[in-house]
Design an enzyme around this catalytic site. Structure first.
Site, PDB file in Angstrom:
ATOM      1  N   ASN A   1       4.405  -5.841   5.907  1.00 53.19           N
ATOM      2  CA  ASN A   1       3.192  -6.581   6.280  1.00 53.19           C
ATOM      3  C   ASN A   1       3.472  -8.016   6.725  1.00 53.19           C
ATOM      4  OD1 ASN A   1       1.353  -4.462   5.746  1.00 53.19           O
ATOM      5  ND2 ASN A   1       1.486  -4.886   3.551  1.00 53.19           N
TER       6      ASN A   1
ATOM      7  N   GLY B   1      -1.795  -4.143   1.519  1.00 49.85           N
ATOM      8  CA  GLY B   1      -1.784  -5.360   2.319  1.00 49.85           C
ATOM      9  C   GLY B   1      -0.883  -6.458   1.807  1.00 49.85           C
TER      10      GLY B   1
ATOM     11  N   ASP C   1      -1.351   7.513  10.049  1.00 48.68           N
ATOM     12  CA  ASP C   1      -1.818   6.392  10.867  1.00 48.68           C
ATOM     13  C   ASP C   1      -0.650   5.597  11.435  1.00 48.68           C
ATOM     14  OD1 ASP C   1      -0.875   5.220   8.569  1.00 48.68           O
ATOM     15  OD2 ASP C   1      -2.678   4.030   8.163  1.00 48.68           O
TER      16      ASP C   1
ATOM     17  N   SER D   1       0.812  -1.220   0.000  1.00 46.32           N
ATOM     18  CA  SER D   1       0.000   0.000   0.000  1.00 46.32           C
ATOM     19  C   SER D   1       0.843   1.266   0.000  1.00 46.32           C
ATOM     20  CB  SER D   1      -0.929   0.009   1.219  1.00 46.32           C
ATOM     21  OG  SER D   1      -0.179  -0.065   2.424  1.00 46.32           O
TER      22      SER D   1
ATOM     23  N   HIS E   1       1.194   4.629   7.129  1.00 49.01           N
ATOM     24  CA  HIS E   1       1.169   5.239   5.798  1.00 49.01           C
ATOM     25  C   HIS E   1       1.567   6.712   5.866  1.00 49.01           C
ATOM     26  CE1 HIS E   1      -1.663   1.796   5.481  1.00 49.01           C
ATOM     27  NE2 HIS E   1      -1.001   1.614   4.356  1.00 49.01           N
TER      28      HIS E   1
END
Length: 242
Positions: free
Chosen positions: A123, A92, A214, A65, A217
């Site tokens: 991830n 993801g 967040d 992402s 990101h």
């Protein structure tokens, strides 16, 4: 099974045959499970395969992402995209998901690109740093096998979470492995590691939401700061100054 899958089946089988002998899941190609029931991942993959076959891109970004959202930024629109780029990021994605995609048509270009930017691994939170590093090395081998003398830009993984954690530590260890093992042109002269993880964590160990909204990101401002060195590396490679 699609024609793309059929065409890549031999190569997939060869890599799977080697990988299944290892306990490292990062080196075993894995299609992402459709947990949402809308087949988005497969549809995006098929679009990327089509774009590869019908484009003459000079630079291709592949990853998760953080790569995917790069194309929504000021940095991408004003500086990176004019280099004639494709963006093959999917939110993801883990190392093994990207491996499956690359073995199933996303490297079947009408005209071989000059540079591939590979960014994936954050991830894989259930894996060790060594496993993620080996998976990245496996991806590099696949890219080199499929695209020959293409340049590979490897940005380091970013810290994640507002506060220190095991995930941050793992990403840092992956970065150290990459920087230590690709620091010499004798290892692989086509791989260029770009450290982008520095100057993100503040003095108190936290990450600002102005840089990572967040704490995973990047904001638009964050992309300009963090991925600026990636653009500079691409510009240098494209102008044959390295």
């Amino acid at each position: 099974m699609t024609g793309t899958q059929n065409g890549a089946q031999t190569m997939v089988s060869e890599f799977q045959g080697m990988s299944l002998k290892s306990a490292n899941i990062c080196t075993v190609p894995q299609r992402k499970h459709d947990i949402f029931g809308d087949n988005r991942w497969e549809t995006m993959h098929e679009r990327y395969v089509s774009e590869a076959r019908n484009s003459e891109a000079d630079v291709v970004f592949v990853g998760d992402s953080i790569v995917q959202q790069l194309q929504l930024t000021t940095l991408w629109n004003e500086k990176i995209n004019p280099l004639h780029c494709l963006n093959f990021g999917i939110g993801g994605d883990r190392v093994e998901n990207v491996l499956w995609r690359l073995l199933n048509g996303e490297l079947e270009f009408a005209c071989t690109p000059k540079v591939v930017v590979l960014f994936v691994g954050t991830n894989n939170t259930d894996c060790t740093a060594q496993q993620v590093y080996e998976g990245i090395c496996h991806l590099i081998d696949v890219i080199s096998t499929k695209l020959g003398d293409v340049k590979i830009v490897l940005p380091t993984l970013l810290p994640r979470g507002q506060h220190p954690s095991a995930n941050r530590e793992r990403n840092m260890l992956v970065n150290e492995l990459c920087m230590n093992n690709f620091d010499s042109v004798s290892v692989n002269p086509n791989v260029h590691v770009v450290p982008i993880h520095e100057d993100i964590v503040q003095g108190d160990g936290t990450i600002s939401h102005h840089l990572m909204h967040d704490y995973l990101h990047l904001t638009d401002e964050g992309y300009s700061k963090v991925f600026g060195p990636v653009y500079e590396k691409l510009a240098a490679l494209m102008s044959n100054t390295i």
